[in-house]
Design an enzyme around this catalytic site. Structure first.
Site, PDB file in Angstrom:
ATOM      1  CB  SER A   1     -98.277 -14.149 -15.028  1.00 47.97           C
ATOM      2  OG  SER A   1     -98.131 -15.552 -15.129  1.00 47.97           O
ATOM      3  CE  LYS A   4     -96.745 -15.191 -19.126  1.00 45.86           C
ATOM      4  NZ  LYS A   4     -96.871 -15.632 -17.731  1.00 45.86           N
ATOM      5  CB  SER A  58    -101.052 -15.057 -18.311  1.00 46.55           C
ATOM      6  OG  SER A  58     -99.988 -14.783 -17.426  1.00 46.55           O
TER       7      SER A  58
END
Length: 267
Positions: A1, A4, A58
């Site tokens: 993640s 991101k 997230s």
């Protein structure tokens, strides 16, 4: 993640309206890892709200929707992610999608430190990634989201930007920019054993950085320019801070066991 974070960089640097509404669709459902989400298909939030949830909590569907609704489409968005990586000199990085759920997203500790350093210059990315909690209105309901990084709420930490990450292939990961002992450092932790492990690793590194800065501060004391006195001061520092210095040496010997890859001072 941690992917991101690059998703956020591309969104911000594309100068898209943060107030434009974006609707979650079935295309945003994670079919690779089967991760859950409270953003059901049909949920509409602004681009800014989606970005907030993606960086702070997230939120996978939010991140995917950000890429999917890019003006030229998802494929073009991923191309922009890779183009930005190339522009930043992230030679070991490749992106396949915007959420970080795919193991085809690959990077190195050095590249991630470069990404953090770049993202830190965007005030919105700093604010959203370090937000402790956030509420969004979905129909008649209010959804409460919280940060995935418990250190954000810790008063002993001064975090300027952060992102956590996890998939089974990569393990628990964490990237942060934090001010420690008056210095801005970037820390990258990869493949920690668990959520608590990456936090403990960060705490140990902070302790080492504080002790190192303590030594530096002592040795920078005003000695009237006398070289001999500087030597005496260093000897005195060794004597008065012997226990701390031994602790520093001990921790340095074990740094290879940490997921820390690099600390970069932001100038």
């Amino acid at each position: 993640s941690i992917t991101k974070l690059m998703t956020g960089v591309v969104i911000r640097e594309s100068n898209l309206s943060m107030d434009e509404p974006i609707t979650i669709t079935t295309e945003d459902i994670d079919t690779e890892k089967g991760s859950s989400s409270r953003l059901r298909p049909g949920t509409t939030l602004t681009r800014g709200e989606m970005l907030h949830l993606a960086l702070m909590s997230s939120e996978n569907r939010a991140a995917h929707a950000l890429g999917r609704t890019f003006p030229s489409g998802l494929s073009s968005f991923v191309q922009q992610m890779n183009l930005k990586a190339q522009q930043l000199g992230m030679a070991d990085t490749n992106y396949a999608e915007p959420t970080g759920l795919s193991s085809k997203n690959q990077s190195s500790a050095k590249d991630l430190a470069t990404l953090v350093k770049h993202a830190y210059h965007d005030s919105m990315l700093r604010e959203l990634s370090t937000s402790p909690s956030y509420e969004v209105e979905v129909g008649n309901h209010t959804l409460q989201y919280r940060t995935t990084n418990r250190l954000v709420k810790n008063p002993n930490w001064d975090i300027g930007l952060q992102k956590t990450g996890y998939i089974s292939e990569a393990g628990q990961c964490l990237v942060m920019q934090a001010r420690i002992a008056g210095r801005k450092l970037i820390m990258v932790f990869l493949d920690s054993a668990g959520k608590l492990s990456r936090v403990a690793d960060a705490e140990r590194v902070r302790g080492v950085a504080q002790l190192v800065e303590l030594d530096r501060t002592f040795l920078r004391a005003d000695l009237d320019g006398d070289a001999a006195l500087e030597v005496d001061a260093e000897i005195q520092a060794e004597h008065e801070y012997g226990d701390q210095r031994q602790d520093v040496d001990h921790r340095r010997q074990h740094q290879s066991d940490l997921a820390l890859a690099q600390e970069i001072e932001i100038r």
